[in-house]
Scaffold this motif. Structure first.
Motif, PDB file in Angstrom:
ATOM      1  N   VAL A   1       0.838  -1.200   0.000  1.00 25.18           N
ATOM      2  CA  VAL A   1       0.000   0.000   0.000  1.00 25.18           C
ATOM      3  C   VAL A   1       0.875   1.253   0.000  1.00 25.18           C
ATOM      4  N   ARG A   2       1.965   1.235   0.763  1.00 25.17           N
ATOM      5  CA  ARG A   2       2.869   2.389   0.809  1.00 25.17           C
ATOM      6  C   ARG A   2       3.463   2.671  -0.566  1.00 25.17           C
ATOM      7  N   LEU A   3       3.881   1.619  -1.268  1.00 30.71           N
ATOM      8  CA  LEU A   3       4.487   1.817  -2.582  1.00 30.71           C
ATOM      9  C   LEU A   3       3.460   2.321  -3.589  1.00 30.71           C
ATOM     10  N   VAL A   4       2.252   1.783  -3.546  1.00 27.71           N
ATOM     11  CA  VAL A   4       1.201   2.251  -4.456  1.00 27.71           C
ATOM     12  C   VAL A   4       0.898   3.719  -4.188  1.00 27.71           C
ATOM     13  N   ARG A   5       0.824   4.103  -2.928  1.00 28.97           N
ATOM     14  CA  ARG A   5       0.593   5.504  -2.572  1.00 28.97           C
ATOM     15  C   ARG A   5       1.718   6.391  -3.098  1.00 28.97           C
ATOM     16  N   ARG A   6       2.933   5.868  -3.054  1.00 27.83           N
ATOM     17  CA  ARG A   6       4.103   6.633  -3.482  1.00 27.83           C
ATOM     18  C   ARG A   6       4.171   6.769  -5.006  1.00 27.83           C
ATOM     19  N   GLU A   7       3.817   5.715  -5.727  1.00 27.54           N
ATOM     20  CA  GLU A   7       4.024   5.688  -7.168  1.00 27.54           C
ATOM     21  C   GLU A   7       2.792   6.082  -7.983  1.00 27.54           C
ATOM     22  N   LEU A   8       1.582   5.864  -7.434  1.00 30.24           N
ATOM     23  CA  LEU A   8       0.366   6.123  -8.195  1.00 30.24           C
ATOM     24  C   LEU A   8      -0.456   7.193  -7.491  1.00 30.24           C
ATOM     25  N   ASP A   9      -1.733   6.982  -7.295  1.00 28.12           N
ATOM     26  CA  ASP A   9      -2.536   8.015  -6.630  1.00 28.12           C
ATOM     27  C   ASP A   9      -3.568   7.381  -5.713  1.00 28.12           C
ATOM     28  N   GLU A  10      -4.452   8.201  -5.173  1.00 25.90           N
ATOM     29  CA  GLU A  10      -5.377   7.738  -4.147  1.00 25.90           C
ATOM     30  C   GLU A  10      -6.317   6.655  -4.659  1.00 25.90           C
ATOM     31  N   ALA A  11      -6.772   6.777  -5.893  1.00 25.19           N
ATOM     32  CA  ALA A  11      -7.685   5.767  -6.434  1.00 25.19           C
ATOM     33  C   ALA A  11      -7.008   4.399  -6.488  1.00 25.19           C
ATOM     34  N   HIS A  12      -5.749   4.359  -6.888  1.00 21.61           N
ATOM     35  CA  HIS A  12      -5.018   3.097  -6.928  1.00 21.61           C
ATOM     36  C   HIS A  12      -4.781   2.546  -5.516  1.00 21.61           C
ATOM     37  N   GLU A  13      -4.525   3.439  -4.582  1.00 22.91           N
ATOM     38  CA  GLU A  13      -4.338   2.989  -3.203  1.00 22.91           C
ATOM     39  C   GLU A  13      -5.600   2.330  -2.664  1.00 22.91           C
ATOM     40  N   ARG A  14      -6.755   2.895  -2.978  1.00 19.82           N
ATOM     41  CA  ARG A  14      -8.004   2.305  -2.511  1.00 19.82           C
ATOM     42  C   ARG A  14      -8.283   0.980  -3.216  1.00 19.82           C
ATOM     43  N   LEU A  15      -7.927   0.907  -4.485  1.00 20.98           N
ATOM     44  CA  LEU A  15      -8.110  -0.349  -5.210  1.00 20.98           C
ATOM     45  C   LEU A  15      -7.231  -1.458  -4.641  1.00 20.98           C
TER      46      LEU A  15
END
Length: 419
Positions: free
Chosen positions: A63-77
């Protein structure tokens, strides 16, 4: 193969193994045109998540890496996928893993996410695009140093609820004969102790009175040290097969290098080692369970204190007519980390002297644990390099950061005895 599976396979073949936007659009268009593909798409996402676990990742890491590399929508997915996969996961996990899932469940409840795969989409094409972007990232995750032990601890005195070496709950190993002397069950003692420490640090961070913050933080540090020493003594007395574990602590931007140095200083003062992975935004901390918990709590508290002090210093500089820049903040945090490291090292040296003076039997126990931590770190990370901080060139920022570190509430460790 069903038509739905064919659609997903074609979309993956088009989008996941190429980096172009055109390939992504092709894959998203295929998925958007087939409403029946959502369930298969979600199932394949859970498989990507499970593959990440096999490569050494844990929920918070992903989740930390997704938050760092993509955006909020990807983090929720990805949070949806992690929680869905957890419902099917039959691999024994530790307490820290469970705590990470708990954080995700709390977040899903607060945002309304997780009700169904694809619940976050605004239109089919946008949703499919976000999913494919996420899967691209998950597919390319490299292997990390595993935190989990090959086998669960077999000793009756091993930390409870732990297969992983990164349990969130410090061990309080005890034989049945010694448990009563410490009062209550081991698990309940740990829970009460950690609750007290967290409450003290939360109050220290929130108060506007330095004297009160100092008293609260000193008491929290006293409890941390006492708990660590009690655990070391108890493990030695009962001949428990206690061994170092490891956990990952996020080191988020900006100014990651200075934060990593701060974490390293806190780890060293608590008989742990820290190894920073700048590419993925975390440090792996190696140590015994009570010490890992102390490092995480103290680092978080000091980071809060540093950020508050930096904000206050910037306001004072602006009031004086001086415009503050990124170099001021970088220099502030670098000086803070450096000076805190000196202070914590001095506290550790004094504590070791107290051990020699009050309990000679304790010194070899602690020395043996230091060796075990060093050996475990070397096995996990046989090849490491030293990182230097750059961009530290603002004199005012350095002076303000050093002064803030001198004011930071580290607290003095108590005299170390059997108590």
């Amino acid at each position: 193969m069903s038509s739905t599976s064919t659609t997903v396979e074609r979309a993956f073949a088009a989008a996941l193994y190429a980096d172009s936007d055109a390939a992504l659009d092709t894959g998203a268009s295929l998925l958007a045109a087939d409403p029946g593909s959502d369930a298969e798409l979600a199932r394949r996402g859970e498989e990507f998540v499970a593959a990440a676990w096999r490569r050494g990742w844990q929920p918070a890491d992903v989740v930390r890496l997704v938050r760092r590399e993509l955006d909020e929508a990807h983090e929720r997915l990805v949070s949806e996928l992690v929680l869905a996969e957890a419902d099917r996961d039959r691999v024994p996990r530790g307490a820290r893993w469970a705590a990470q899932l708990g954080v995700l469940r709390d977040g899903a409840g607060a945002t309304g996410a997780g009700s169904a795969p694809g619940a976050l989409r605004t239109d089919r094409f946008s949703y499919a695009t976000a999913v494919l972007e996420l899967y691209r990232l998950l597919l390319r995750l490299p292997s990390l140093e595993p935190l989990e032990s090959p086998e669960p601890p077999t000793s009756p005195h091993a930390p409870r609820g732990r297969v992983s070496g990164a349990s969130a709950t410090p061990s309080a190993s005890a034989s049945s004969g010694s448990a009563s002397s410490f009062g209550g069950s081991a698990a309940s003692r740990d829970t009460r102790m950690l609750a007290r420490i967290r409450a003290l640090l939360a109050k220290a961070e929130a108060t506007g009175f330095p004297e009160e913050a100092e008293a609260l933080s000193a008491k929290a540090q006293e409890l941390m040290a006492r708990h660590s020493i009690d655990e070391a003594l108890l493990a030695a007395r009962t001949h428990a097969k206690d061994a170092p574990g490891a956990c990952r602590i996020g080191v988020d931007p900006p100014y990651e290098t200075a934060k990593a140095v701060l974490l390293d200083a806190v780890a060293g003062a608590n008989r742990c080692r820290a190894v920073w992975n700048g590419a993925f935004g975390f440090s792996t901390v190696v140590g015994f369970e009570p010490d890992l918990e102390a490092v995480e709590l103290l680092y978080t508290s000091l980071l809060v204190q540093a950020t508050a002090a930096m904000t206050k210093a910037e306001a004072a500089q602006r009031a004086g007519g001086r415009k503050r820049t990124k170099s001021f903040r970088q220099s502030f945090l670098a000086a803070y980390a450096h000076r805190i490291g000196d202070r914590l090292a001095a506290v550790a040296d004094e504590a070791e002297g107290q051990v020699t003076a009050t309990d000679g039997a304790l010194l070899p126990v602690l020395a043996a644990r230091d060796v075990a931590v060093a050996d475990h770190t070397e096995r996990m990370f046989p090849d490491t390099v030293t990182t230097r901080m750059r961009g530290v060139n603002d004199v005012a920022g350095w002076e303000e950061g050093a002064a803030a570190a001198d004011r930071a509430q580290v607290g003095e460790r108590p005299r170390l005895g059997r108590g």
